[in-house]
Design a protein around this motif. Structure first.
Motif, short mmCIF file in Angstrom:
data_model
loop_
_atom_site.label_atom_id
_atom_site.label_comp_id
_atom_site.label_asym_id
_atom_site.label_seq_id
_atom_site.Cartn_x
_atom_site.Cartn_y
_atom_site.Cartn_z
N UNK A 51 0.79 -1.22 0.00
CA UNK A 51 0.00 0.00 0.00
C UNK A 51 0.82 1.27 0.00
N UNK A 52 2.13 1.16 0.25
CA UNK A 52 2.98 2.35 0.25
C UNK A 52 3.29 2.74 -1.20
N UNK A 53 2.98 3.98 -1.55
CA UNK A 53 3.24 4.49 -2.90
C UNK A 53 4.64 5.08 -2.98
N UNK A 54 4.99 5.92 -1.99
CA UNK A 54 6.32 6.52 -1.97
C UNK A 54 6.79 6.71 -0.53
N UNK A 55 8.09 6.68 -0.36
CA UNK A 55 8.69 6.96 0.94
C UNK A 55 9.96 7.77 0.70
N UNK A 56 10.04 8.93 1.32
CA UNK A 56 11.21 9.78 1.22
C UNK A 56 11.76 9.97 2.63
N UNK A 60 19.04 14.42 7.54
CA UNK A 60 19.29 15.64 8.32
C UNK A 60 18.17 15.93 9.32
N UNK A 61 16.92 15.71 8.91
CA UNK A 61 15.78 15.99 9.80
C UNK A 61 15.33 14.76 10.58
N UNK A 62 15.86 13.59 10.20
CA UNK A 62 15.47 12.32 10.84
C UNK A 62 13.98 12.07 10.69
N UNK A 63 13.48 12.35 9.47
CA UNK A 63 12.05 12.18 9.20
C UNK A 63 11.84 11.41 7.90
N UNK A 64 10.69 10.75 7.86
CA UNK A 64 10.28 10.05 6.65
C UNK A 64 8.89 10.54 6.27
N UNK A 65 8.73 10.89 5.01
CA UNK A 65 7.42 11.26 4.49
C UNK A 65 6.92 10.08 3.67
N UNK A 66 5.75 9.57 4.03
CA UNK A 66 5.24 8.35 3.41
C UNK A 66 3.86 8.62 2.84
N UNK A 67 3.68 8.25 1.57
CA UNK A 67 2.38 8.32 0.91
C UNK A 67 1.89 6.88 0.77
N UNK A 68 0.69 6.61 1.29
CA UNK A 68 0.20 5.24 1.28
C UNK A 68 -1.32 5.20 1.13
N UNK A 69 -1.81 4.04 0.77
CA UNK A 69 -3.24 3.80 0.65
C UNK A 69 -3.73 3.27 1.99
N UNK A 70 -4.55 4.04 2.71
CA UNK A 70 -5.00 3.59 4.03
C UNK A 70 -5.91 2.36 3.97
N UNK A 71 -6.36 1.99 2.79
CA UNK A 71 -7.15 0.76 2.65
C UNK A 71 -6.24 -0.47 2.69
N UNK A 72 -4.94 -0.26 2.45
CA UNK A 72 -4.00 -1.37 2.42
C UNK A 72 -2.98 -1.33 3.56
N UNK A 73 -2.76 -0.17 4.14
CA UNK A 73 -1.73 -0.05 5.19
C UNK A 73 -2.21 0.92 6.26
N UNK A 74 -1.60 0.81 7.42
CA UNK A 74 -1.90 1.71 8.53
C UNK A 74 -0.59 2.26 9.06
N UNK A 75 -0.69 3.34 9.82
CA UNK A 75 0.51 3.94 10.39
C UNK A 75 1.25 2.92 11.25
N UNK A 76 0.52 2.08 11.96
CA UNK A 76 1.16 1.05 12.79
C UNK A 76 2.05 0.13 11.95
#
Length: 95
Positions: A51-56, A60-76
């Motif tokens: 369900x994850x479309x992209x992950x960046x 430097x910021x220690x962050x990940x930006x994730x685009x996903x389909x909530x019908x297939x994946x959850x934050x957990x």
């Protein structure tokens, strides 16, 4: 020629709108990243979640930006994937 370009742009915009519809973007704070190679491991772990479309991932910021389909994946599932890869994460505050 102008009509062809206009038609192409219209199709591209429609396709991108359809793609974005229903998808969710979250920002995760990622811990334990201590070298420039770590984001690659985190990105691959996130991209392996169905369900994850992209992950960046930004070292430097220690962050990940994730685009996903909530019908297939959850934050957990996203945080579990990074944790299982050795990089615990959590949903950024205020998101």
């Amino acid at each position: 020629m102008k009509k062809l370009i206009a038609a192409f742009v219209a199709v591209a915009l429609t396709a991108s709108s359809a793609f974005a519809e229903g998808f969710r973007t979250v920002t995760l704070d990622v811990t334990n990243m201590d070298c420039a190679v770590c984001p690659i491991t985190v990105r691959k772990a996130l991209e392996n979640v169905p369900g994850v479309a992209t992950a960046k991932v930004n070292f430097a910021t220690k962050r990940a930006e994730v685009v996903f389909d909530p019908k297939q994946a959850a934050v957990d599932a996203l945080t579990k994937a990074t944790t299982d890869a050795g990089y615990p994460s959590y949903l950024e505050r205020g998101k």
